[in-house]
Design a protein around this motif. Structure first.
Motif, PDB file in Angstrom:
ATOM      1  N   UNK A  17     -52.658 -11.921 -18.779  1.00  0.00           N
ATOM      2  CA  UNK A  17     -52.291 -11.610 -17.398  1.00  0.00           C
ATOM      3  C   UNK A  17     -52.872 -10.272 -16.971  1.00  0.00           C
ATOM      4  N   UNK A  18     -53.288 -10.238 -15.717  1.00  0.00           N
ATOM      5  CA  UNK A  18     -53.675  -8.986 -15.071  1.00  0.00           C
ATOM      6  C   UNK A  18     -52.634  -8.730 -13.985  1.00  0.00           C
ATOM      7  N   UNK A  19     -51.947  -7.580 -14.071  1.00  0.00           N
ATOM      8  CA  UNK A  19     -50.852  -7.266 -13.147  1.00  0.00           C
ATOM      9  C   UNK A  19     -51.283  -6.226 -12.129  1.00  0.00           C
ATOM     10  N   UNK A  20     -50.746  -6.361 -10.917  1.00  0.00           N
ATOM     11  CA  UNK A  20     -50.949  -5.335  -9.901  1.00  0.00           C
ATOM     12  C   UNK A  20     -49.585  -4.862  -9.425  1.00  0.00           C
ATOM     13  N   UNK A  21     -49.351  -3.552  -9.483  1.00  0.00           N
ATOM     14  CA  UNK A  21     -48.093  -2.977  -9.007  1.00  0.00           C
ATOM     15  C   UNK A  21     -48.184  -2.816  -7.492  1.00  0.00           C
ATOM     16  N   UNK A  22     -47.352  -3.550  -6.785  1.00  0.00           N
ATOM     17  CA  UNK A  22     -47.419  -3.544  -5.320  1.00  0.00           C
ATOM     18  C   UNK A  22     -46.591  -2.425  -4.707  1.00  0.00           C
ATOM     19  N   UNK A  23     -45.370  -2.237  -5.224  1.00  0.00           N
ATOM     20  CA  UNK A  23     -44.488  -1.250  -4.596  1.00  0.00           C
ATOM     21  C   UNK A  23     -43.447  -0.766  -5.593  1.00  0.00           C
ATOM     22  N   UNK A  24     -43.093   0.512  -5.475  1.00  0.00           N
ATOM     23  CA  UNK A  24     -42.041   1.105  -6.299  1.00  0.00           C
ATOM     24  C   UNK A  24     -40.938   1.608  -5.370  1.00  0.00           C
ATOM     25  N   UNK A  25     -39.714   1.191  -5.666  1.00  0.00           N
ATOM     26  CA  UNK A  25     -38.578   1.623  -4.855  1.00  0.00           C
ATOM     27  C   UNK A  25     -37.506   2.219  -5.763  1.00  0.00           C
ATOM     28  N   UNK A  26     -37.030   3.398  -5.379  1.00  0.00           N
ATOM     29  CA  UNK A  26     -35.930   4.030  -6.106  1.00  0.00           C
ATOM     30  C   UNK A  26     -34.731   4.045  -5.161  1.00  0.00           C
ATOM     31  N   UNK A  27     -33.738   3.186  -5.395  1.00  0.00           N
ATOM     32  CA  UNK A  27     -32.591   3.094  -4.484  1.00  0.00           C
ATOM     33  C   UNK A  27     -31.839   4.418  -4.393  1.00  0.00           C
ATOM     34  N   UNK A  28     -31.417   4.735  -3.191  1.00  0.00           N
ATOM     35  CA  UNK A  28     -30.593   5.934  -2.981  1.00  0.00           C
ATOM     36  C   UNK A  28     -29.298   5.518  -2.302  1.00  0.00           C
ATOM     37  N   UNK A  29     -28.174   6.042  -2.761  1.00  0.00           N
ATOM     38  CA  UNK A  29     -26.890   5.662  -2.163  1.00  0.00           C
ATOM     39  C   UNK A  29     -26.762   6.174  -0.735  1.00  0.00           C
TER      40      UNK A  29
ATOM     41  N   UNK B 205     -17.887   4.082  -5.466  1.00  0.00           N
ATOM     42  CA  UNK B 205     -19.138   3.478  -4.995  1.00  0.00           C
ATOM     43  C   UNK B 205     -20.334   4.114  -5.695  1.00  0.00           C
ATOM     44  N   UNK B 206     -20.321   5.446  -5.810  1.00  0.00           N
ATOM     45  CA  UNK B 206     -21.433   6.143  -6.465  1.00  0.00           C
ATOM     46  C   UNK B 206     -21.522   5.779  -7.947  1.00  0.00           C
ATOM     47  N   UNK B 207     -20.368   5.655  -8.596  1.00  0.00           N
ATOM     48  CA  UNK B 207     -20.355   5.310 -10.018  1.00  0.00           C
ATOM     49  C   UNK B 207     -20.943   3.921 -10.260  1.00  0.00           C
ATOM     50  N   UNK B 208     -20.690   3.022  -9.338  1.00  0.00           N
ATOM     51  CA  UNK B 208     -21.162   1.644  -9.500  1.00  0.00           C
ATOM     52  C   UNK B 208     -22.563   1.427  -8.936  1.00  0.00           C
ATOM     53  N   UNK B 209     -23.091   2.433  -8.233  1.00  0.00           N
ATOM     54  CA  UNK B 209     -24.377   2.249  -7.563  1.00  0.00           C
ATOM     55  C   UNK B 209     -25.508   2.156  -8.590  1.00  0.00           C
ATOM     56  N   UNK B 210     -26.325   1.158  -8.449  1.00  0.00           N
ATOM     57  CA  UNK B 210     -27.439   0.921  -9.373  1.00  0.00           C
ATOM     58  C   UNK B 210     -28.673   1.676  -8.889  1.00  0.00           C
ATOM     59  N   UNK B 211     -29.077   2.685  -9.646  1.00  0.00           N
ATOM     60  CA  UNK B 211     -30.239   3.498  -9.261  1.00  0.00           C
ATOM     61  C   UNK B 211     -31.503   3.075 -10.003  1.00  0.00           C
ATOM     62  N   UNK B 212     -31.453   1.927 -10.656  1.00  0.00           N
ATOM     63  CA  UNK B 212     -32.631   1.463 -11.399  1.00  0.00           C
ATOM     64  C   UNK B 212     -33.828   1.319 -10.466  1.00  0.00           C
TER      65      UNK B 212
ATOM     66  N   UNK C   5     -38.425  -6.542  -9.763  1.00  0.00           N
ATOM     67  CA  UNK C   5     -37.663  -6.367 -11.002  1.00  0.00           C
ATOM     68  C   UNK C   5     -37.023  -4.985 -11.039  1.00  0.00           C
ATOM     69  N   UNK C   6     -35.819  -4.940 -11.606  1.00  0.00           N
ATOM     70  CA  UNK C   6     -35.147  -3.652 -11.807  1.00  0.00           C
ATOM     71  C   UNK C   6     -35.390  -3.122 -13.212  1.00  0.00           C
ATOM     72  N   UNK C   7     -36.392  -3.685 -13.890  1.00  0.00           N
ATOM     73  CA  UNK C   7     -36.706  -3.276 -15.252  1.00  0.00           C
ATOM     74  C   UNK C   7     -36.239  -4.275 -16.288  1.00  0.00           C
ATOM     75  N   UNK C   8     -35.522  -5.317 -15.824  1.00  0.00           N
ATOM     76  CA  UNK C   8     -34.996  -6.314 -16.764  1.00  0.00           C
ATOM     77  C   UNK C   8     -35.384  -7.738 -16.390  1.00  0.00           C
TER      78      UNK C   8
END
Length: 446
Positions: A176-188, A76-83, A144-147
């Motif tokens: 375009x003018x962008x606004x960053x609303x939220x940043x999330x770093x997934x944790x297992x 599970x940890x190996x497959x977990x996406x931390x992007x 977006x996860x960066x992609x």
């Protein structure tokens, strides 16, 4: 119509009166027996021994070790996406024939300054953005996860902190003018919080694999082994026995309709017949062996004489009550008075005035028949056949109108009542038809 009432006269024909008057002779009973021999026979019966393959039983025997759980957690940890996930919104300014790139960049820069000075970004989106797809949702671009976003957007967002607004970003013929609303770093999740789900996942995967292997082994053994007992011994699954049963009362796991058709309609299964592996569902299968199969057997007249008498009397009584009813209806068609007909046949003529649709004085099927008669009908009389095969022959003497103002809830309740009564009437007609044309009785001998 809802308030209409009926004045009626009627007579009752009781089925029991006709039934009790009949006493068929011995010869009549024997003729009836021979003419209806299919009514007096036993049902087919079979007795099977079988083994049942079930993934539930595999689950009961399955034990998951701590090492297996930890190994599953490692996967599970190996497959977990931390992007890192970033959610953003934007304002789009298009380059057009009337607006140069420089003008679009200038407007975008002004919008950035306005946002940084404290003006609401969502309000700026509504006023200035030319992206019709996101204009009414605050310029929302999603997550977006960066992609997911265009690379130009991704690069601009990486340099921002939550709540910050980007410099103008050029994307083709738009700015375009962008606004960053939220940043999330997934944790297992922790191992302890996932222990139960890991165990269930492991069990499901292992059981699926082992059950598939078990089915393959069992299927091969059917062809290589000569009996159910040897298959049972090889698979370590006990042999069970159904006992004699008829199709209608098949025990589990033989209630499956396709399996029953095979058991009772295909006659090429002699004693000792060993079936193929039969999959009943995703996690259940059986292999059976025929111990005994008993064909239908005609019962001797002496064993069923009382049943023959009962069936014959019922048939004769139905014919007699139908004959009497038809005679009375014919008399009414010929304009003979109802009272004369009743006197001639020794029947009691009854009458009700002001009968309502929901009256408790008469059966519901009769009421529905009564209120189906209109003033325009030339013969305002009819017959109502009840569930017990009693008959009511009636004549409508008067149709009385009552003016009433119904509230909506009263109208709805009345509509429900009519629908229910109509269904009851249709059911009674079907039952009567079946009694007259398809009498089926099965007599068993143990």
């Amino acid at each position: 119509l809802a308030g209409q009432t009926r004045d009626i006269t009627f007579i009752k024909l009781k089925f029991s009166d006709f039934n009790n008057q009949l006493s068929p002779s011995s010869d009549e009973k024997k003729v009836f027996y021979k003419s209806n021999i299919s009514l007096f026979q036993t049902e087919e019966k079979t007795n099977l021994k079988y083994i049942e393959l079930s993934d539930i039983k595999l689950r009961d025997k399955l034990k998951i070790s701590e090492d297996q759980l930890k190994e599953e957690y490692s996967s599970y940890l190996e497959d977990f996406d931390t992007s890192t996930r970033r959610s953003a919104s934007h304002i789009e300014i298009k380059v057009t024939n009337k607006r140069t790139r420089e003008a679009a960049l200038s407007l975008a820069s002004e919008l950035k300054e306005m946002a940084e000075s404290g003006q609401d970004f969502s309000a700026l989106v509504v006023e200035f953005s030319e992206d019709e797809g996101s204009k009414n949702t605050g310029g929302d671009l999603g997550v977006s996860d960066g992609t997911t976003f265009p690379v130009e957007f991704e690069n601009a967002l990486k340099g921002l902190e939550e709540g910050q607004v980007s410099d103008p970003v050029v994307l083709g013929n738009s700015i375009h003018v962008l606004k960053l609303l939220k940043v999330q770093i997934p944790t297992p999740k922790s191992f302890d919080s996932m222990r139960l789900s890991l165990k269930e996942s492991l069990e499901d995967n292992l059981i699926s694999s082992r059950f598939s292997d078990l089915l393959d082994r069992a299927s091969n053994l059917v062809f290589t082994s000569g009996s159910l007992d040897s298959i049972s011994e090889e698979l370590q699954i006990p042999v069970l026995e159904t006992g004699l049963f008829v199709k209608e009362f098949a025990p589990n796991p033989f209630k499956d309709s396709n399996l029953l058709e095979s058991l009772f309609l295909e006659r090429e299964k002699p004693k000792g017949y060993l079936s193929d592996l039969i999959e009943l569902s995703e996690g259940q299968a059986v292999i059976y062996e025929v111990i005994d199969f008993q064909e239908k057997k005609i019962l001797p007249y002496g064993e069923v004489e009382s049943e023959v008498l009962e069936e014959l009397v019922k048939e004769l009584a139905e014919a007699e009550i139908s004959k009497k009813s038809n005679q009375i209806l014919l008399g009414l068609r010929e304009k003979i008075s109802f009272s004369s007909i009743a006197d001639k046949n020794g029947l009691k003529l009854e009458s009700y005035k002001g009968v309502q649709r929901n009256s408790s004085l008469l059966p519901s099927t009769t009421l529905l028949d009564l209120f189906n008669i209109s003033r325009a009908e030339q013969s305002p009389f009819g017959e109502s056949i009840l569930e017990n095969n009693n008959r009511i022959i009636y004549m409508v003497e008067a149709i009385n109108d009552v003016e009433e103002n119904f509230e909506q809830d009263q109208t709805n309740a009345f509509s429900t009542f009519l629908n229910r009564e109509r269904k009851l009437s249709e059911l009674a007609e079907i039952q009567s038809s079946l009694r007259q044309s398809a009498k089926i009785s099965i007599y068993n001998s143990n």
